[in-house]
Structure formats: structure tokens, C-alpha cells
Design an enzyme around this catalytic site. Structure first.
Site, PDB file in Angstrom:
ATOM      1  N   CYS A   1       1.477 -12.338  37.606  1.00  0.00           N
ATOM      2  CA  CYS A   1       1.395 -12.117  36.168  1.00  0.00           C
ATOM      3  C   CYS A   1       2.530 -11.248  35.630  1.00  0.00           C
ATOM      4  O   CYS A   1       2.957 -10.298  36.286  1.00  0.00           O
ATOM      5  CB  CYS A   1       0.090 -11.430  35.826  1.00  0.00           C
TER       6      CYS A   1
ATOM      7  N   ARG B   1       8.213 -14.907  38.023  1.00  0.00           N
ATOM      8  CA  ARG B   1       7.180 -14.336  38.882  1.00  0.00           C
ATOM      9  C   ARG B   1       6.127 -15.362  39.288  1.00  0.00           C
ATOM     10  O   ARG B   1       5.376 -15.140  40.211  1.00  0.00           O
ATOM     11  CB  ARG B   1       6.507 -13.157  38.158  1.00  0.00           C
TER      12      ARG B   1
ATOM     13  N   TRP C   1      -1.104 -15.640  36.518  1.00  0.00           N
ATOM     14  CA  TRP C   1      -1.248 -16.363  37.779  1.00  0.00           C
ATOM     15  C   TRP C   1      -2.703 -16.169  38.166  1.00  0.00           C
ATOM     16  O   TRP C   1      -3.123 -15.058  38.499  1.00  0.00           O
ATOM     17  CB  TRP C   1      -0.304 -15.779  38.818  1.00  0.00           C
TER      18      TRP C   1
ATOM     19  N   ASN D   1      -2.252  -7.374  35.143  1.00  0.00           N
ATOM     20  CA  ASN D   1      -1.713  -7.912  36.389  1.00  0.00           C
ATOM     21  C   ASN D   1      -2.452  -7.218  37.527  1.00  0.00           C
ATOM     22  O   ASN D   1      -2.700  -6.024  37.449  1.00  0.00           O
ATOM     23  CB  ASN D   1      -0.206  -7.602  36.438  1.00  0.00           C
ATOM     24  N   GLY D   2      -2.813  -7.968  38.574  1.00  0.00           N
ATOM     25  CA  GLY D   2      -3.495  -7.354  39.712  1.00  0.00           C
ATOM     26  C   GLY D   2      -4.979  -7.693  39.703  1.00  0.00           C
ATOM     27  O   GLY D   2      -5.398  -8.653  39.061  1.00  0.00           O
TER      28      GLY D   2
ATOM     29  N   GLU E   1      12.057 -20.279  58.642  1.00  0.00           N
ATOM     30  CA  GLU E   1      12.482 -20.131  57.246  1.00  0.00           C
ATOM     31  C   GLU E   1      12.850 -21.499  56.654  1.00  0.00           C
ATOM     32  O   GLU E   1      12.526 -21.798  55.503  1.00  0.00           O
ATOM     33  CB  GLU E   1      13.657 -19.139  57.163  1.00  0.00           C
TER      34      GLU E   1
ATOM     35  N   LYS F   1      10.976 -22.976  53.442  1.00  0.00           N
ATOM     36  CA  LYS F   1      11.703 -23.355  52.231  1.00  0.00           C
ATOM     37  C   LYS F   1      11.406 -24.808  51.870  1.00  0.00           C
ATOM     38  O   LYS F   1      11.200 -25.148  50.725  1.00  0.00           O
ATOM     39  CB  LYS F   1      13.222 -23.220  52.445  1.00  0.00           C
TER      40      LYS F   1
ATOM     41  N   GLU G   1       7.741 -25.165  50.544  1.00  0.00           N
ATOM     42  CA  GLU G   1       7.437 -24.548  49.248  1.00  0.00           C
ATOM     43  C   GLU G   1       8.174 -25.227  48.095  1.00  0.00           C
ATOM     44  O   GLU G   1       7.670 -25.304  46.996  1.00  0.00           O
ATOM     45  CB  GLU G   1       7.620 -23.028  49.250  1.00  0.00           C
TER      46      GLU G   1
ATOM     47  N   HIS H   1       4.277 -27.976  73.967  1.00  0.00           N
ATOM     48  CA  HIS H   1       2.890 -27.517  74.063  1.00  0.00           C
ATOM     49  C   HIS H   1       2.081 -27.946  72.846  1.00  0.00           C
ATOM     50  O   HIS H   1       1.085 -27.310  72.509  1.00  0.00           O
ATOM     51  CB  HIS H   1       2.862 -25.995  74.218  1.00  0.00           C
TER      52      HIS H   1
ATOM     53  N   LYS I   1       6.388 -15.036  42.622  1.00  0.00           N
ATOM     54  CA  LYS I   1       7.531 -14.301  43.177  1.00  0.00           C
ATOM     55  C   LYS I   1       7.096 -12.948  43.734  1.00  0.00           C
ATOM     56  O   LYS I   1       7.470 -12.580  44.826  1.00  0.00           O
ATOM     57  CB  LYS I   1       8.581 -14.104  42.086  1.00  0.00           C
TER      58      LYS I   1
HETATM   59  C1  G6P Z   1       6.324 -14.519  47.779  1.00  0.00           C
HETATM   60  C2  G6P Z   1       7.658 -15.189  47.493  1.00  0.00           C
HETATM   61  C3  G6P Z   1       8.509 -15.224  48.755  1.00  0.00           C
HETATM   62  C4  G6P Z   1       8.659 -13.814  49.324  1.00  0.00           C
HETATM   63  C5  G6P Z   1       7.306 -13.141  49.544  1.00  0.00           C
HETATM   64  C6  G6P Z   1       7.457 -11.661  49.850  1.00  0.00           C
HETATM   65  O1  G6P Z   1       5.565 -15.322  48.624  1.00  0.00           O
HETATM   66  O2  G6P Z   1       7.440 -16.498  47.008  1.00  0.00           O
HETATM   67  O3  G6P Z   1       9.777 -15.774  48.469  1.00  0.00           O
HETATM   68  O4  G6P Z   1       9.347 -13.882  50.531  1.00  0.00           O
HETATM   69  O5  G6P Z   1       6.507 -13.229  48.364  1.00  0.00           O
HETATM   70  O6  G6P Z   1       7.985 -11.026  48.712  1.00  0.00           O
HETATM   71  P1  G6P Z   1       8.789  -9.676  48.743  1.00  0.00           P
HETATM   72  O7  G6P Z   1       9.090  -9.373  47.317  1.00  0.00           O
HETATM   73  O8  G6P Z   1       7.882  -8.654  49.367  1.00  0.00           O
HETATM   74  O9  G6P Z   1      10.012  -9.899  49.568  1.00  0.00           O
END
Ligand code: G6P
Length: 607
Positions: A2, A27, A74, A98-99, A479, A483, A486, A502, A602
Site C-alpha cells: 500500500c 509498490r 494491496w 498500510n500494514g 534468481e 524473475k 514473477e 534427485h 515491491k
Molecule cells: C518483494 C519484491 C522482490 C524483493 C523482495 C524483498 O517480494 O517483489 O523484488 O526481492 O520483496 O524486498 P527488499 O526490499 O527487502 O529487498
């Protein structure tokens, strides 16, 4: 997650609220709304989905008023409908939040017993109804907010606007971030300096448990019933920094910024003249550190995984890495004299913050690698190792991750030097490899058409994709898979090459592309064996290696790319750029929402 904005203005505020919400879009959110005061009464417009829906609504039903609040939501409690969208309001007060209010059910039960009717499924409404109940008992807004802060539990930031009070807004924070912006006869309050950037660069960051009263000329900050001083700081953010430039997406812009931001971050951690790392002054002696514990979430956790290889190899130190959400609840004993390093782009991720708090309770020395120096994680730490990535807007982390790797590699080298486990020659060799890195990243970016071709021809049509890597390429495989899933919504898994037999080998057939991340390093032969195992089962191999590796295995792959040559220790940073490009162009081919993938946020400020 949010985003919050509130403005006490001189002119109609709705266009400014919408502008600020656009800057907070990064965000992640699934509904949005604004509220203003018109002749003392709260009026709102809210809409499900993206901000364009809210804007369309405002075209038909404009919202005048010179004081107002806005929100991107969100969803946590209650689905992302218009009814549950913020601002949540009664006839007395409107709230953006938010939260999570953890004790909302207890509060709701009490308030319902008082005869109040709840209209939404949100936890936020408990705050609006609680304040309303206090206001109806003739408390002032200030007294009501002070008392509400005593009752609320959880991690949250909120802003409230009161009917009949054109002169004030109130904010409160516990855990989640909130900042006040100072204008000329206008005042702002918002989630972060990005939201406030074009309005003002004069920012006051609130601390945990602060609540604040804003009027048109300034603000008063309280903790409990006493006022506290919070400094006004100059925010370095400008509108230019947070634009998309000529790129189609923020993510692509941020991928392309990597040579520059990796270079900037290197400048502050490495002295190119002496080819040695600069030793940041840290409150610790690496020779006496018993153990390093690293904790993070998402992509940042993969930075910890890579760093574990570096600390073990270069500094010969025991390192534990922990997904923050597991670590904090497992409550493991941490050894005396240990260091805990939290890694986070936003510095706000609630699980990482709480994990660091746990490490504090275990008397660890707390370091953080963050991109936002004013963040809660930075403030909790004994020392901060900043990444100089600049604002990252695309939800999927790119340049923040590569700069985290730079900071962690330099820190591991500094530890190795202090512990006498790394020779001067080795340090110089690594320094040289890092100095070359921005140029190697540029070369990789210059090959974007090759990545685009593989994305379009091999990955975009797949239902499942496997990524394999060994050693420090294993986290890069993870990673790459993260990526891809997502951004493009294609199911993807990352595996350590040796683990493939395995389990995942059962999935391999000619419909499953397998991306192999394999710089020519000491264990290249091992990944070459895994490569053959996939090939023998008809898997479609995509090889990411250097010229030597491609010369050895390229002919056996469906397709391969020669990544520029680089020292194997530094290679994870460069190969990350390669997997970013694959994911970006696959998502582009599929037409998904690259900067704001569905359901993702985010800054994850809820558990
Ligand atoms: C969310 C984002 C990711 C990020 C993760 C941790 O899931 O979509 O891209 O790696 O949070 O966020 P931070 O701000 O703690 O790196």
C-alpha cells in the site's frame, strides 16, 4: 505494498494526490482511492484495479477540496473491491493505512458491542470506528489519535483526515514507513520520499510509535502524550530520477542502469588506484567474529546465498543464511560475537526487519545492506552498508540485487583481508575483475537481441522452465527462475545441477527448456555432466557460458550465448544480468505487466 499520501494544500489537491499515487504504483496494489473535505464533509472516490480506473471515475465525478488523502491498496483483509478500497471512512474520519492491525478482531468485537456497524472486510475499519467512537465521546482528534495508538497492535502506517477540520491531517507509524514533507504554506505526508519528491525536498522521517499532527505551516510529532523532535532532512530525490526515460518499462531502464550503479557502488567500496577494497568503518573486528548470519527475503535472499560462497571462500568464515520469515519464528540460538547482516532493497520488508530485531535480542552485531538509508532496517542496524542503486521502481528487483552483490563481495574481501585468509594478489585480482564489471555488463546489454531471440523462440511458449547452476551459479539459477515466473507467469524452478537427478529430471522432455548457468570455473565439468543428462532425455538446453564454455558445449545445446569472460568469483553478478534479460524479453513476448506483475508488491510490509 500500500501507498499513502496526504496533502494540506492551497489549491484543489486531487490531481496532486493522483500524481503521488502514480509514484507509489511501484509498490504494487490492486485498488485505489482518494478523499477530500468539501464544506467540512468527507467525500471519496475509489476504484478497483489500476489508477486509470480511479482517474476515469474522477473525470465523471470530480472531487474538489484543498485537503485530502489518497491510497493504493494491496489487499490483505478483504478482497480488492471498491467497498474495501481506502480511504475507509465514517462520517467523522477517513483513514488510509498500510500494514496490518493485528488486534482488529478484538477491537471490532468491542465496537460492534457498542452498536457500531462495519461496512467493509478490512482491518483498517477498526481504526476508523475506534477513532469515531472516541470523537463521539467529545475527544479532540489529537486525544483520539493518542488514545488509539495505545490500543492498536501490529505493524502499520496510517493517515487520518477529520470531518470539519480543514486545518489538520494526522499520521502514525509503527513498523511501516511514513514521512512528512514541508512545503510553503502546504504540508504533505506520505509513504516515502519518492511520493513527496516533486512537492518538496524537505522531509521529516517519523520513527516507530510516532504520531504526528500536520497543519498548513508545520507539524508536531508525539510519542504517547509527549512531543518529540524529529529533524527535517534534505531528500536527494528529484523527479528526473524516478522517470522511465526512453525505456518502455522501468525494469528495462533499471537493467540498463546497472553499469552505472554498479560503478557508483564500486567507487565507494573499492579504490581503483590501489586495487584494494576500502574498509568501511564497522563496529566489529572480523578476526573475532564467531559467525555471520545473513537474512533477507525474495531476491535479496539470493544475494545472501551468493555471499555465503564469498565469505566462506575468501574469509574462511562460518556463514548461515536464513529466509527472514522462517528465521524469526524458529528462534535459533546465535553465538556470542556473531554478526547478523540483513539485506533489503527497501529496508522496509517486515520479515527482514523482525529477523534483525530477533538477532538484536541475541546480542549480534547488526549490519544492513540497504538501498534506502532512512529505512527502518537501516535505523535498527549498528552500521549500514548502502547500495547506491538509486530508486528502484520496477517491482522485480534488478539493479538493487547486483549492487547488493557488489557490497557483499567487497565486505567479504575486507573480512578476508582482516583475517589474513586472502592474499594481496588475490585481492588485487578480484578488484581488477570488479573494475571491469561495468564494461562487461555493457557488453552483455549490447547482446540484448540474442537474449530476446531465445526468449521469443524457446521460453515464451513453454509451460515450465528449469534453471540449473552449481556453486555460486546456483543462486543465479534460482534468481533466473524467480524473475521468469514473477514477470511472465511461466512456471520456473531453479535447481543445483547436482540435485537434478534427485527429482526434476523426471520433468525433462522436449517441451521443457533447461537454462544452464555455467561460467567456466572449477566445477564446469560437473555442470557439463548435468548438461549431458538433460540432453540424453531430449531436454531443450539453453547454455549461458563464456566463449570457452560455449566452445565446449554449445554444439550440444538448442541455443547458447557467450557471456563476456569474467573472473569466476565475480561471475554471478554478470550472469544475473543475462537471466534478467531472458526474463524481461520473455515477459515482453507474453505481454504481461512487467513493472507491476499481478499480486506482487515491491515493499512487503505485511507478514
Ligand atoms: C518483494 C519484491 C522482490 C524483493 C523482495 C524483498 O517480494 O517483489 O523484488 O526481492 O520483496 O524486498 P527488499 O526490499 O527487502 O529487498
Amino acid at each position: 505494498m500500500c501507498g499513502i499520501i496526504g496533502i494540506i494544500g492551497k489549491a484543489p489537491v486531487t490531481p496532486l494526490l493522483i500524481d503521488a499515487l502514480k509514484r507509489l504504483e511501484y509498490r504494487g496494489y490492486d485498488s485505489a482511492g482518494v478523499a477530500t473535505l468539501i464544506n467540512g464533509h468527507i467525500d471519496r472516490r475509489r476504484a478497483e484495479g489500476k489508477l486509470v480506473n480511479l482517474e476515469a471515475r474522477l473525470k465523471v465525478e470530480p472531487l474538489p477540496g484543498t485537503i485530502g488523502i489518497g491510497h493504493t491498496r494491496w489487499a490483505t483483509h478483504g478482497k480488492p473491491s471498491e467497498r474495501n478500497a481506502h480511504p475507509i471512512a465514517t462520517d467523522r474520519v477517513a483513514i488510509v493505512h498500510n500494514g496490518i492491525i493485528e488486534n482488529f478482531q478484538e477491537l471490532k468485537d468491542e465496537l460492534v458491542a457498542e452498536g457500531r456497524r462495519f461496512d467493509t472486510d478490512t482491518d483498517t475499519e477498526a481504526v476508523a470506528q475506534l477513532l469515531t467512537s472516541y470523537l463521539e465521546r467529545q475527544m479532540s482528534p489529537e486525544a483520539a489519535m493518542g488514545k488509539a495508538m495505545e490500543r492498536l497492535r501490529g505493524a502499520f502506517a496510517l493517515v487520518a483526515m477529520f470531518s470539519g477540520r480543514h486545518d489538520i491531517l494526522m499520521g502514525a507509524r509503527r513498523g511501516s514507513s511514513l514521512a512528512v514533507g514541508h512545503g510553503n504554506g502546504e504540508m504533505y505526508v506520505g509513504t516515502d520520499a519518492l511520493a513527496l519528491a516533486p512537492f518538496t525536498s524537505r522531509v521529516t522521517y517519523l520513527e516507530d510509535d510516532d504520531w504526528v499532527v500536520l497543519n498548513s505551516t508545520g507539524c508536531t510529532v508525539y510519542q504517547g502524550t509527549t512531543t518529540v523532535e524529529r529533524p527535517e532532512k534534505k531528500s536527494g530525490l528529484s523527479g528526473a530520477l524516478i522517470g522511465k526515460g526512453n525505456h518502455q518499462h522501468f525494469m528495462l531502464k533499471e537493467i540498463y542502469e546497472q553499469p552505472a550503479v554498479v560503478g557508483d557502488t564500486l567507487q565507494s567500496y573499492l579504490d581503483p588506484a590501489t586495487r584494494s577494497v576500502r574498509t568501511p568503518s564497522l563496529p566489529l573486528d572480523w578476526t573475532k567474529v564467531s559467525r555471520v548470519t545473513m537474512t533477507a527475503c525474495g531476491t535479496a535472499f539470493y544475494a545472501c546465498m551468493v555471499a555465503k560462497y564469498w565469505f566462506e571462500k575468501l574469509a574462511r568464515m562460518p556463514v548461515e543464511i536464513e529466509v527472514a520469515s522462517e528465521f524469526r519464528y524458529r528462534e535459533p540460538p546465535l553465538p556470542e560475537g556473531g554478526v547478523c547482516i540483513a539485506v533489503s532493497q527497501s529496508g522496509e520488508t517486515i520479515d527482514t526487519l523482525e529477523a534483525l530485531r530477533y538477532a538484536k535480542s541475541q546480542k549480534q552485531i547488526l549490519l544492513s545492506v540497504v538501498n534506502v538509508p532512512e529505512s527502518a532496517i537501516a535505523r535498527l542496524s549498528h552500521a549500514v552498508l548502502p547500495t547506491l542503486a538509486g530508486p528502484e521502481i520496477g517491482v522485480a528487483s534488478t539493479k538493487a540485487f547486483t549492487t547488493q552483490l557488489i557490497v557483499l563481495l567487497n565486505t567479504a574481501i575486507a573480512a578476508g583481508r582482516a583475517r589474513g585468509t586472502l592474499s594481496r594478489e588475490q585481492e588485487e585480482k578480484l578488484a581488477l575483475a570488479m573494475i571491469e564489471l561495468p564494461a562487461r555488463i555493457n557488453e552483455t546489454l549490447n547482446m540484448e537481441d540474442d537474449y530476446r531471440r531465445i526468449a521469443e523462440s524457446t521460453l515464451a511458449a513453454a509451460r515450465d522452465v528449469l534453471y540449473l547452476g552449481r556453486g555460486s551459479s546456483f543462486p543465479v539459477a534460482l534468481e533466473g527462475a524467480l524473475k521468469l515466473k514473477e514477470l511472465s507467469y511461466i512456471h520456473a524452478e531453479g535447481y543445483a545441477g547436482g540435485e537434478m537427478k534427485h527429482g526434476p529430471i523426471a520433468l525433462i522432455d522436449d517441451a521443457v527448456p533447461v537454462v544452464v548457468v555455467a561460467p567456466s570455473d572449477a566445477i564446469f565439468d560437473k555442470i557439463a555432466s548435468n548438461f549431458e543428462q538433460v540432453r540424453a532425455r531430449g531436454g531443450k538446453l539453453v547454455l549461458l557460458s563464456d566463449a570457452q564454455g560455449v566452445a565446449r558445449l554449445g554444439a550440444k545445446a538448442e541455443t547458447s550465448i557467450a557471456v563476456p569472460d569474467i573472473d569466476p568469483v565475480v561471475a554471478p553478478i554478470l550472469y544475473t544480468v543475462a537471466v534478467q534479460l531472458l526474463a524481461y524479453y520473455t515477459a515482453l513476448a507474453k505481454g504481461t505487466d512487467i513493472d507491476q506483475p499481478r499480486n506482487l508488491a515491491k515493499s512487503v510490509t505485511v507478514e
